[in-house]
Design an enzyme around this catalytic site. Structure first.
Site, PDB file in Angstrom:
ATOM      1  N   LYS A   1       0.837  -1.204   0.000  1.00  0.00           N
ATOM      2  CA  LYS A   1       0.000   0.000   0.000  1.00  0.00           C
ATOM      3  C   LYS A   1       0.877   1.261   0.000  1.00  0.00           C
ATOM      4  O   LYS A   1       2.082   1.171   0.250  1.00  0.00           O
ATOM      5  CB  LYS A   1      -0.933  -0.031   1.211  1.00  0.00           C
ATOM      6  CG  LYS A   1      -0.213  -0.033   2.551  1.00  0.00           C
ATOM      7  CD  LYS A   1      -1.150  -0.399   3.718  1.00  0.00           C
ATOM      8  CE  LYS A   1      -0.391  -0.414   5.032  1.00  0.00           C
ATOM      9  NZ  LYS A   1      -1.208  -0.959   6.146  1.00  0.00           N
TER      10      LYS A   1
ATOM     11  N   TYR B   1      16.638  29.967   9.069  1.00  0.00           N
ATOM     12  CA  TYR B   1      15.449  30.678   9.546  1.00  0.00           C
ATOM     13  C   TYR B   1      15.433  30.817  11.062  1.00  0.00           C
ATOM     14  O   TYR B   1      15.769  29.880  11.791  1.00  0.00           O
ATOM     15  CB  TYR B   1      14.182  29.910   9.146  1.00  0.00           C
ATOM     16  CG  TYR B   1      13.776  30.091   7.703  1.00  0.00           C
ATOM     17  CD1 TYR B   1      13.487  31.350   7.185  1.00  0.00           C
ATOM     18  CD2 TYR B   1      13.665  28.984   6.873  1.00  0.00           C
ATOM     19  CE1 TYR B   1      13.095  31.496   5.867  1.00  0.00           C
ATOM     20  CE2 TYR B   1      13.264  29.120   5.546  1.00  0.00           C
ATOM     21  CZ  TYR B   1      12.981  30.389   5.049  1.00  0.00           C
ATOM     22  OH  TYR B   1      12.599  30.532   3.756  1.00  0.00           O
TER      23      TYR B   1
HETATM   24  C1  PLP Z   1      -0.443  -1.924   6.787  1.00  0.00           C
HETATM   25  C2  PLP Z   1      -1.054  -3.215   7.147  1.00  0.00           C
HETATM   26  C3  PLP Z   1      -0.268  -4.392   7.173  1.00  0.00           C
HETATM   27  C4  PLP Z   1       1.237  -4.353   7.079  1.00  0.00           C
HETATM   28  O1  PLP Z   1       1.712  -3.866   8.302  1.00  0.00           O
HETATM   29  P1  PLP Z   1       3.269  -3.741   8.637  1.00  0.00           P
HETATM   30  O2  PLP Z   1       3.289  -3.321  10.055  1.00  0.00           O
HETATM   31  O3  PLP Z   1       3.796  -2.682   7.724  1.00  0.00           O
HETATM   32  O4  PLP Z   1       3.905  -5.050   8.393  1.00  0.00           O
HETATM   33  C5  PLP Z   1      -0.923  -5.594   7.359  1.00  0.00           C
HETATM   34  N1  PLP Z   1      -2.273  -5.647   7.557  1.00  0.00           N
HETATM   35  C6  PLP Z   1      -3.036  -4.535   7.583  1.00  0.00           C
HETATM   36  C7  PLP Z   1      -4.500  -4.663   7.826  1.00  0.00           C
HETATM   37  C8  PLP Z   1      -2.454  -3.285   7.390  1.00  0.00           C
HETATM   38  O5  PLP Z   1      -3.224  -2.183   7.418  1.00  0.00           O
END
Ligand code: PLP
Length: 346
Positions: A35, A244
């Protein structure tokens, strides 16, 4: 102005997937969570490398991401959507053979009415209260859902990065209870849960962050390296200010390099006072505020003026940088800037 150089090791990515896969038995499939554009590293490249290594199931957050991954991988792999079947997703799910993880009774109805023969999974809420059917809802629709042969029944752990947290066993027990008698494949664990041991593996693990070299997978091979070009170097006399707000006043005569990269590139402003940049093995402190496109670094300790300084390297990984910024490796990765020149190695 020159851009930073982001090097992504697909070999290290594949090595991490294999290492995580090796933690579970042969009866457990290791999927890959890609994702948010493959945690910022490029979903298409990441997906192709992992598919070549043997990954057969991919997870994304939303249907649009699934469409990109299907374009990159073609047929023959499963692409699961954590967000489920949202209004407006039906055509994409159908045309691109995406598999929604159904999160609510509403979504179940939508899916079964719109695409009665299309595959789907079920996401259960075992205590995180974020996504998924709660126990009462599941009890109400369980028979209907199971009669349609879901491809997966899954849930997600809230505290898996803390192995001793009682929430892990609590959610695992809830999951076992809610899935008793279910024939469909089961999945509970992301990276953290995969590290908790066999009890948490079920039929499929879903690592994300560990693939990309982040904690809690402490044994991960580093996947990303980032170096920033030095745009200018100047000598600053004791008592002069840098950047800054005059937040840095040189305590003695210093040599200051200005590098190309800033908070617009995901080098978040909060990391400023604690972050380091490296030339080979020498650490050079960031001084003054991180600005949008530029960062100022004290290179007094260097003998020469380097062409670049390293932000992510052997001495400072994504979690070290996260620590300096008061955040987590996930946020460092997914914030990596669009302006960087990206190079895929291996
Ligand atoms: C993002 C996510 C994962 C992966 O999680 P990690 O901690 O990056 O391994 C797995 N299952 C769900 C439902 C997620 O939202």
């Amino acid at each position: 102005m020159a851009t930073g150089h982001l090097t992504i090791s697909l070999d290290a990515l594949v090595e991490n997937w294999r290492s995580l896969d090796a933690l579970s038995g042969s009866g457990t499939q290791t999927a890959a969570v890609i994702k948010a554009n493959g945690y910022g590293l490029g979903a298409a490249r990441v997906a192709r490398a992992l598919a070549k290594a043997g990954a057969r199931t991919f997870f994304v957050a939303m249907a649009e991401e699934g469409a990109e991954v299907r374009g990159a991988l073609g047929e023959g792999v499963t692409i699961n959507i954590f967000g489920g079947h949202m209004r407006g997703d039906t055509d994409m799910i159908n045309d691109l053979s995406l598999t929604p993880m159904i999160n609510s009774i509403n979504q179940l109805t939508r899916h079964l009415e719109a695409l009665p023969d299309a595959p789907f999974g079920i996401q259960l809420d075992t205590g995180m209260n974020r996504l998924g059917l709660e126990a009462g809802e599941w009890a109400a629709v369980r028979d209907i859902a199971l009669s349609q042969n879901p491809t997966l029944v899954m849930s997600h752990l809230a505290c898996a990065d803390e192995p001793d947290h009682p929430m892990n066993a609590f959610q695992c027990d809830n999951f076992l209870e809610m899935t008793a008698g279910v024939q469909a494949p089961l999945s509970l664990s992301a990276t953290g849960g995969t590290l908790l041991g066999p009890k948490y593996h079920f039929d499929m693990t879903r690592p994300g962050i560990g693939l990309y070299g982040g904690m809690p997978f402490a044994d991960a091979a580093p996947v990303v390296a980032l170096s920033l070009p030095v745009v200018q170097v100047r000598d600053v006399v004791e008592g002069e200010a840098v950047g800054y707000g005059n937040s840095y006043i040189a305590p003695s005569n210093r040599r200051i390099a200005t590098v190309s990269g800033g908070y617009a590139d995901g080098l978040i402003r909060a990391m400023g006072p604690k972050a380091l940049m490296y030339h080979e093995d020498t650490a050079c402190p960031v001084v003054g505020r991180v600005s949008m496109d530029l960062i100022t670094v004290d290179i007094t300790d260097l003998r020469d003026t380097p062409a670049t300084l390293d932000v992510l390297c052997a001495h400072q990984g994504v979690d070290d940088l996260a620590e300096a910024a008061g955040t987590i490796g996930y946020e460092i990765l997914t914030s990596l800037g669009a302006r960087y020149a990206r190079r895929y190695a291996g």
